[in-house]
Design an enzyme around this catalytic site. Sequence first.
Site, short mmCIF file in Angstrom:
data_model
loop_
_atom_site.label_atom_id
_atom_site.label_comp_id
_atom_site.label_asym_id
_atom_site.label_seq_id
_atom_site.Cartn_x
_atom_site.Cartn_y
_atom_site.Cartn_z
N ASP A 177 0.38 -24.67 -11.61
CA ASP A 177 -0.16 -25.55 -10.46
C ASP A 177 -0.94 -24.62 -9.48
OD1 ASP A 177 -0.53 -26.90 -8.01
OD2 ASP A 177 1.68 -27.42 -7.85
N GLU B 11 -9.20 3.94 -4.66
CA GLU B 11 -8.11 4.40 -5.74
C GLU B 11 -8.97 3.92 -7.21
OE1 GLU B 11 -4.92 1.83 -6.19
OE2 GLU B 11 -5.22 1.21 -4.01
N CYS C 242 -3.73 2.02 -1.45
CA CYS C 242 -4.43 1.44 -0.51
C CYS C 242 -4.50 1.97 1.00
CB CYS C 242 -3.59 -0.18 -0.19
SG CYS C 242 -4.17 -1.04 -1.67
N THR D 229 -4.28 -11.39 -8.01
CA THR D 229 -4.27 -10.65 -6.74
C THR D 229 -5.35 -9.56 -6.76
OG1 THR D 229 -2.43 -9.19 -7.40
CG2 THR D 229 -2.25 -11.04 -6.12
N SER E 136 7.23 -4.01 -5.44
CA SER E 136 6.07 -3.66 -4.51
C SER E 136 6.20 -4.46 -3.33
CB SER E 136 4.79 -3.75 -5.17
OG SER E 136 4.50 -5.29 -5.21
N HIS F 67 -2.30 -4.82 5.96
CA HIS F 67 -2.74 -4.72 4.64
C HIS F 67 -2.60 -5.94 3.56
CE1 HIS F 67 -3.99 -3.63 0.56
NE2 HIS F 67 -2.50 -3.72 0.08
N ASN G 227 -7.50 -8.76 -3.27
CA ASN G 227 -7.22 -7.46 -2.82
C ASN G 227 -8.43 -6.36 -2.93
OD1 ASN G 227 -5.86 -5.33 -2.12
ND2 ASN G 227 -4.32 -5.32 -3.61
N SER H 8 0.64 1.70 -1.85
CA SER H 8 1.77 1.87 -2.91
C SER H 8 2.03 3.35 -3.25
CB SER H 8 1.61 0.98 -4.20
OG SER H 8 1.74 -0.27 -4.10
P1 HMG Z 1 3.98 -13.91 -9.64
O1 HMG Z 1 5.12 -13.84 -10.65
O2 HMG Z 1 2.60 -14.40 -10.24
O3 HMG Z 1 4.26 -15.20 -8.68
O4 HMG Z 1 3.88 -12.58 -8.81
P2 HMG Z 1 5.82 -15.46 -8.00
O5 HMG Z 1 6.49 -16.32 -9.09
O6 HMG Z 1 6.42 -14.46 -7.47
O7 HMG Z 1 5.16 -16.60 -7.03
C1 HMG Z 1 4.24 -16.37 -5.99
C2 HMG Z 1 4.86 -17.27 -4.73
O8 HMG Z 1 4.23 -18.54 -4.94
C3 HMG Z 1 6.14 -17.31 -4.55
O9 HMG Z 1 6.29 -17.55 -3.16
C4 HMG Z 1 6.26 -18.79 -4.99
O10 HMG Z 1 7.38 -19.30 -4.61
C5 HMG Z 1 5.21 -19.49 -4.99
P3 HMG Z 1 7.28 -16.53 -2.39
O11 HMG Z 1 8.89 -17.00 -2.87
O12 HMG Z 1 7.20 -15.56 -2.62
O13 HMG Z 1 7.09 -16.81 -0.99
N1 HMG Z 1 4.78 -20.54 -5.82
C6 HMG Z 1 4.25 -21.96 -4.93
N2 HMG Z 1 3.97 -22.20 -3.86
C7 HMG Z 1 3.23 -23.47 -3.65
N3 HMG Z 1 3.03 -24.37 -4.93
C8 HMG Z 1 3.50 -23.93 -6.05
C9 HMG Z 1 4.16 -22.60 -6.27
N4 HMG Z 1 4.51 -22.11 -7.47
C10 HMG Z 1 4.89 -20.70 -6.95
N5 HMG Z 1 3.17 -24.86 -7.30
C11 HMG Z 1 3.02 -10.92 -7.25
C12 HMG Z 1 3.32 -12.39 -7.57
C13 HMG Z 1 2.25 -10.79 -6.31
C14 HMG Z 1 4.21 -10.02 -7.43
C15 HMG Z 1 1.86 -10.57 -8.68
O14 HMG Z 1 0.84 -11.29 -8.45
C16 HMG Z 1 1.58 -9.06 -8.60
O15 HMG Z 1 2.50 -8.29 -9.27
N6 HMG Z 1 0.49 -8.44 -7.75
C17 HMG Z 1 0.15 -7.13 -7.98
C18 HMG Z 1 1.17 -6.30 -6.90
C19 HMG Z 1 0.93 -6.70 -5.40
O16 HMG Z 1 -0.15 -7.30 -5.16
N7 HMG Z 1 1.97 -6.30 -4.52
C20 HMG Z 1 1.88 -6.44 -3.22
C21 HMG Z 1 2.71 -5.54 -2.35
S1 HMG Z 1 2.22 -3.71 -2.78
C22 HMG Z 1 0.66 -3.44 -2.04
O17 HMG Z 1 0.46 -4.46 -1.20
C23 HMG Z 1 0.07 -2.40 -2.92
C24 HMG Z 1 -1.31 -2.64 -3.45
O18 HMG Z 1 -2.44 -3.61 -2.60
C25 HMG Z 1 -1.63 -1.67 -4.34
C26 HMG Z 1 -2.11 -0.28 -3.44
O19 HMG Z 1 -1.50 0.04 -2.43
O20 HMG Z 1 -2.83 0.37 -4.02
C27 HMG Z 1 -0.77 -3.70 -4.66
#
Ligand code: HMG
Length: 392
Positions: free
Chosen positions: A31, A81, A113, A154, A203, A235, A278, A310
């Site tokens: 979805d 990075e 970041c 992301t 993360s 961020h 991002n 991170s």
């Molecule tokens: P994922 O498995 O794709 O998604 O991982 P999910 O299953 O956790 O779902 C995401 C959200 O969508 C959840 O909301 C679901 O409930 C919701 P939450 O419970 O978290 O509030 N959802 C829905 N909402 C509405 N309608 C629907 C529906 N279905 C589900 N139908 C994840 C998501 C971000 C973990 C993944 O994309 C990822 O690993 N991304 C990369 C890591 C990242 O961005 N981490 C963030 C923190 S670390 C950081 O900021 C540093 C970074 O920038 C790097 C650096 O520093 O260099 C990453």
Amino acid sequence: MTVPIGIHDISMATGQYAMDLAELARRNDVDVNKYYIGLGQTTQTVPAADEDIVTMAAAAAKQIVAKHGVDGIRTVLFATESGIDQSKSAAIYVQDLIGLSSATRAVELKQACYGGTSALQLAAGIVARDPEQRVLVIASDIAKYDVDSSGESTQGAAAVAMLISANPNLAVIDETVGLYTAHVQDFWRPNYRSTPLVDGGLSVRAYLEAVEQAWKDYESRGGRSVTEFAGFCYHQPFTKMAYKAHTRLLELKGIDATEARLYADLSPTTIYNRAIGNSYTASLFVGLMSLLDHAEDLDGRSVALFSYGSGCVAELFSLTMVDGYREHLRTVENRAAIAHREPITYEKYRALREFALPEDGSDVTLDATSRSPFRLTSISGHSRIYEASHAR
Ligand code: HMG
């Protein structure tokens, strides 16, 4: 009397293409609201093959030198990075492309970041020692995860350039900060990989822990209270992360994190990142630009910024807006950079991902597709060759 030091100007650039996350949802058979609502992302920038962190950085920095000239700029700090070389700094390419003096210190900084914030603080230190100098700070990144991994939703790309000076036009960097560093394997990219290894759940938890710990350090050093801030910039790896973080902060301070409160505090800071995705080091500052371009007048008011990289390093700091700052914003250019991206399908995105620069040292010439003022034309003799197009 100490001279106020801060952001004199700020500009951005992003890549050529934009993929709507509906395209990714179609591919993944999920979805689309998982991305639109669950992550708070609508589109992500996808760079053309002849764009990279240098072309985006030079396109952002060019706007600054076109307006303010190059006098007094003796340092370029380039945070990224997505480095293009293990030894040579990407700042040198930018110094050359935008015509800075050879009497320049040009270096690259890295801590995921967080790198852009470290560059900002180091720049403030250089200006404090010699207020005649101005420092060009650049944060430029391409956020790229494995195809068909959960990180793919992301991704994004952008560069932000900032001129740090005494008596700035836009915002003074306040002295009190909160710091937090912890050794955590939430996201990292070993030298042999072009995409990071990431534990998404860890993360998010590490980021939230960092919000709490950096805020506590900030408070212990006599920082302002939450209620004194007119804006909050986080961020934004995805914009919903800012909502999670702000909820954590408000709860820590015993403030009810109502939907209305969160929306009022955060929505102006998320407009650009929602469309770009991002941009790692640049993301926090894209959030700041979004706030400044969409908020009511913030003259004399303070804005809290939370930087997270991170690994992890985090910093809570603040800016105090200078009276009349709105006359110096680049709202039209910023909106145009986002609006002028070309929409692409998932298939086009996948083709762009499948194209890779040679890793065996062979030469390659790239098709001219980017509309940026700078493009990567070729790899020749192991060197990246860039071109400035004055027509663009
Ligand atoms: P994922 O498995 O794709 O998604 O991982 P999910 O299953 O956790 O779902 C995401 C959200 O969508 C959840 O909301 C679901 O409930 C919701 P939450 O419970 O978290 O509030 N959802 C829905 N909402 C509405 N309608 C629907 C529906 N279905 C589900 N139908 C994840 C998501 C971000 C973990 C993944 O994309 C990822 O690993 N991304 C990369 C890591 C990242 O961005 N981490 C963030 C923190 S670390 C950081 O900021 C540093 C970074 O920038 C790097 C650096 O520093 O260099 C990453």
